[in-house]
Design an enzyme around this catalytic site. Sequence first.
Site, mmCIF file in Angstrom:
data_model
loop_
_atom_site.group_PDB
_atom_site.id
_atom_site.type_symbol
_atom_site.label_atom_id
_atom_site.label_comp_id
_atom_site.label_asym_id
_atom_site.label_seq_id
_atom_site.Cartn_x
_atom_site.Cartn_y
_atom_site.Cartn_z
ATOM 1 N N LYS A 124 -95.399 35.834 -35.766
ATOM 2 C CA LYS A 124 -95.448 35.200 -37.084
ATOM 3 C C LYS A 124 -96.324 33.950 -36.995
ATOM 4 O O LYS A 124 -96.077 33.068 -36.171
ATOM 5 C CB LYS A 124 -94.033 34.835 -37.546
ATOM 6 C CG LYS A 124 -92.998 35.953 -37.396
ATOM 7 C CD LYS A 124 -93.308 37.149 -38.267
ATOM 8 C CE LYS A 124 -92.219 38.219 -38.114
ATOM 9 N NZ LYS A 124 -92.494 39.428 -38.912
ATOM 10 N N ALA B 249 -82.266 44.430 -38.043
ATOM 11 C CA ALA B 249 -81.777 44.525 -39.427
ATOM 12 C C ALA B 249 -82.893 44.205 -40.435
ATOM 13 O O ALA B 249 -83.712 43.321 -40.195
ATOM 14 C CB ALA B 249 -80.594 43.587 -39.625
ATOM 15 N N PRO B 250 -82.929 44.964 -41.545
ATOM 16 C CA PRO B 250 -82.008 46.035 -41.955
ATOM 17 C C PRO B 250 -82.288 47.397 -41.336
ATOM 18 O O PRO B 250 -81.567 48.342 -41.585
ATOM 19 C CB PRO B 250 -82.205 46.089 -43.465
ATOM 20 C CG PRO B 250 -83.633 45.699 -43.666
ATOM 21 C CD PRO B 250 -83.925 44.657 -42.615
ATOM 22 N N GLY B 251 -83.379 47.526 -40.537
ATOM 23 C CA GLY B 251 -83.558 48.759 -39.800
ATOM 24 C C GLY B 251 -84.843 49.516 -40.037
ATOM 25 O O GLY B 251 -84.919 50.703 -39.706
ATOM 26 N N GLY B 252 -85.870 48.877 -40.567
ATOM 27 C CA GLY B 252 -87.124 49.580 -40.841
ATOM 28 C C GLY B 252 -87.760 50.163 -39.594
ATOM 29 O O GLY B 252 -88.212 51.319 -39.593
ATOM 30 N N ASP C 247 -77.587 38.182 -29.885
ATOM 31 C CA ASP C 247 -78.815 37.387 -29.967
ATOM 32 C C ASP C 247 -79.963 38.161 -29.303
ATOM 33 O O ASP C 247 -79.901 38.495 -28.115
ATOM 34 C CB ASP C 247 -78.591 36.054 -29.258
ATOM 35 C CG ASP C 247 -79.814 35.148 -29.300
ATOM 36 O OD1 ASP C 247 -80.842 35.552 -29.878
ATOM 37 O OD2 ASP C 247 -79.739 34.024 -28.771
ATOM 38 N N ASP D 80 -89.461 42.419 -34.113
ATOM 39 C CA ASP D 80 -89.984 41.844 -35.352
ATOM 40 C C ASP D 80 -89.166 40.616 -35.743
ATOM 41 O O ASP D 80 -88.936 40.363 -36.919
ATOM 42 C CB ASP D 80 -89.959 42.899 -36.474
ATOM 43 C CG ASP D 80 -90.792 42.490 -37.683
ATOM 44 O OD1 ASP D 80 -91.673 41.629 -37.528
ATOM 45 O OD2 ASP D 80 -90.556 43.014 -38.776
ATOM 46 N N ASP E 234 -79.131 43.032 -33.477
ATOM 47 C CA ASP E 234 -79.254 42.052 -34.560
ATOM 48 C C ASP E 234 -77.857 41.663 -35.014
ATOM 49 O O ASP E 234 -76.975 42.518 -35.131
ATOM 50 C CB ASP E 234 -80.034 42.633 -35.740
ATOM 51 C CG ASP E 234 -80.632 41.549 -36.640
ATOM 52 O OD1 ASP E 234 -79.854 40.671 -37.080
ATOM 53 O OD2 ASP E 234 -81.839 41.582 -36.906
#
Length: 377
Positions: free
Chosen positions: A285, A201-204, A240, A256, A220
């Site tokens: 990250k 989400a949101p789906g890029g 999850d 991601d 998600d």
Amino acid sequence: MAELHGRIVELIGQGRHTLSAQEGHVLCTAATGELIHQITTQLRFLDVTFARQWFVAVNTCHHLSIHDRISGILDVLKSRPLNVVDIFVETPDTDELKRLSPLCRSIGPRLRSALESSGRMDRTARVRANVCFISTDQAYIGYSSIDNSSPWPMGIPRLKLPASAPSRATLKLEEAWLLLVQDDISKVLRSGMRAVDLGAAPGGWTLALSRRGIYVTAVDNGVLSPSLRASDLVEHIRFDGFRYRPHQPVAWLVCDMVAQPIRIAQLIIEWAKEGLCQYALFNLKLPMKKRLDEVTRCLQKIRDQLTEHNIRFEITCKQLYHDRDEVTCFLKLFKKINKSKRPGALIESMRPNRRNANPRRKRPTANRRENSKSRTQ
């Protein structure tokens, strides 16, 4: 700079080069030209995580005339009997030096035209010329191998964001494919393939995959873009991402998710050990401090675990232009994927007409199916 120093020491040893940090770039000086050649031919650009672009500087032009910069640059380029396939005119990507970008865009076409007129442009050459302005009258001039450098000036790809993209993350995945995947893109991203997008989400990233005709299971608990929920290529599973496993292996795993880098590394290891994907593309990250240390720790963990389990692999890690406080990794696995179904695993139905499936919903047992058949007869 610490990363580059470590890579060079591994290659040529201590005390044979110096590094100096400049505004937005690092200058490496070696004892001989042969050492510079060794560094730039034996050290892969893709193995230097935090380098956006590099080239061998053969000269530094000082006090270029603001009325005729072209002549001074051409004099240096013509002094080397070397044909080039192209020329990049760049500047370090800092807030201060970005003001030189209009100058670079103006000079680039004129230099290219001058090189073509002098017969120095060769479309079969494997070398390009590089001009990097560090002020309005000063520039590094040199060359780079097109096989061992970024394919874009300043390492910045010019990508167009699709109108339907729910986020700019779409561009990050597109950049990663173009830079990190060394195989034929048309072969590793074929229409009809299956992929899992963890933390979708949101789906890029789901959009980038589905635009290539790939069936995507988007995992998600968050909300997916309405246009993606309506797509026959996308199945949204609210679950999850760390616990989800497909019922059968897929070609691509992309991830991601926002989590500690070492957790993501462990998740990728588990997918690889279970033979659940052939390619994995994921973000780590980064913390605010000791970023290189964290990247090194995660990559070493992946290498050690896969090697221990006799899994052949290649892994590349770069901080992309579209990355922020993160790096993007591409893992290619050579071990034969286990085609057998995994009892008790979450079911990944890739039928395109099913959407918003519940992975915990029980399938009917064999007896129930037989009873259902008898009632319809």
